[in-house]
Design an enzyme around this catalytic site. Sequence first.
Site, PDB file in Angstrom:
ATOM      1  CE1 TYR A  90      -3.011   3.148   0.791  1.00 35.63           C
ATOM      2  CE2 TYR A  90      -2.166   3.081   3.037  1.00 35.63           C
ATOM      3  CZ  TYR A  90      -2.904   3.709   2.042  1.00 35.63           C
ATOM      4  OH  TYR A  90      -3.514   4.902   2.319  1.00 35.63           O
TER       5      TYR A  90
ATOM      6  CE  LYS B 264      -2.370   6.887  -1.713  1.00 38.74           C
ATOM      7  NZ  LYS B 264      -3.486   7.457  -2.544  1.00 38.74           N
TER       8      LYS B 264
END
Length: 492
Positions: free
Chosen positions: A238, A242
């Site tokens: 994640y 990002k």
Amino acid sequence: MEFGSILQFLENKNILITGATGFLAKIMVEKILRVQPNVQKLYLLLRAADAKSASQRFHNEIIGKDLFRVLKEKCGANLNSFINEKIVLLTGDISYDEDLGVKESSLREEMWKELDVIVNLAATTNFDERYDVALEVNTIGAKHVMCFANKCVKLKVLIHVSTAYVSGEKSGLILENPFGNGETLNGVSGLDIDEEKKLVDLKLDELQSQGATPQAIKEAMKDMGIQRAKVYGWPNTYVFTKAMGEMLVGHLKGNLSVVIVRPTIVTSTYKEPFPGWVEGVRTIDSLAVGYAKGRLTCFLGDINGIVDVIPGDMVVNAIIVAMVAHANEPSDNAIYQVGSSVRHPVRYSNLQDYGLSYFTRKPWIGKDGKPVKVGKVKVLETMNSFHRYMALRYLLLLKGLEFANTAFCNHFEGMYSDLSRKINYVMKLVELYRPYLFFKGVFDDMNTEKLRMAAKENGVENDLFYFDPKSIDWENYFTNIHIPGIVKYVFK
């Protein structure tokens, strides 16, 4: 930094919000419609098969939520006509292409001509998401949004919502700094986003040629994401994807006014539209759920460590104020970390006390109809102590079951497999969350504080667009707002 009324800015504006069914997006949609009904249009991008499915998702997952009850009371019988006038539903997905998967050419051209603001809230937030999926949404999706934005002739500002944890596993004071061009990202050189995409495609081709099952492909892609993240200094898929998304935003922004907002751990609403609205099990809430139901008997981590939390309505207010402050004002450092760890920290020990206090007074009623008794959780402060605890409590039992299963001709196969699966699941979760349980960083919010001060000095609507964590009484917030909120909206 000078800017005027936020309500005046929002009037007659056309705003695109991606990831419209997400937690923060819903709070933002509700806020704008409630405080500035004279907004021109809110274009909401939803993943759906067709317009009918998009409409169903909007009514079930957005406007049908309790979050919108204040707006419904305000509009009364005019709600449907108001929604139809202000909301434009878009069937699409930022991971598809530079048109964001919007197939209707008339809608695309309308947005390119009319959009004033884009807020990119679309993301997949699973720590161990499939690498191919996370890369497409969190990284390539950010690129697609930037390309779309560059076609919008009157766009005043683009807000890209990221996460403070793109910092990786740094400790100490983590500054509101942009990422570089990828040559030396997070202290490790050589990251090439195009090469990462090629590696994913090669791996998928290889798995498919081997006849791997869909489940095997899913697990391989999850493992690949974690492995690639760790190569470059991030703990999970994640935050790695990002971070790469932020890189592309910085690389492609050109002359656009672009703002990056990095919230920390987002919790239930503090004030608006009412206190305590939350949706889904959001990070620390899984601890509260497990504790209240008697399933959480131990905690792994630094009990005196800071847990950086910020209510969802404060994050949305910060986004809206930053939007107004940077409209037509490009800046190389328009990055805002929205959290509480520097200005008004709360610790895991505080959360432990708040949970004990609340669930002692108002215990959860179990399936047997009896209240669940809670006590102080056993705290394991090192990974070694956790492994010893697991070995003594479960692994010896597992070994015993394995022996008995063999001796009695697989009679205990079901019990053995079930316990083994549960232990493996716990160990994987611990490994996944370990970097945050022992996190030693605090997030600088100097830019965010300057934004707060500028809003105050400019006399804008501070009562409506509050985002100062120092105003929060954490004990009152957790015991009277947040925990009751998750009991109401999250507990099953």
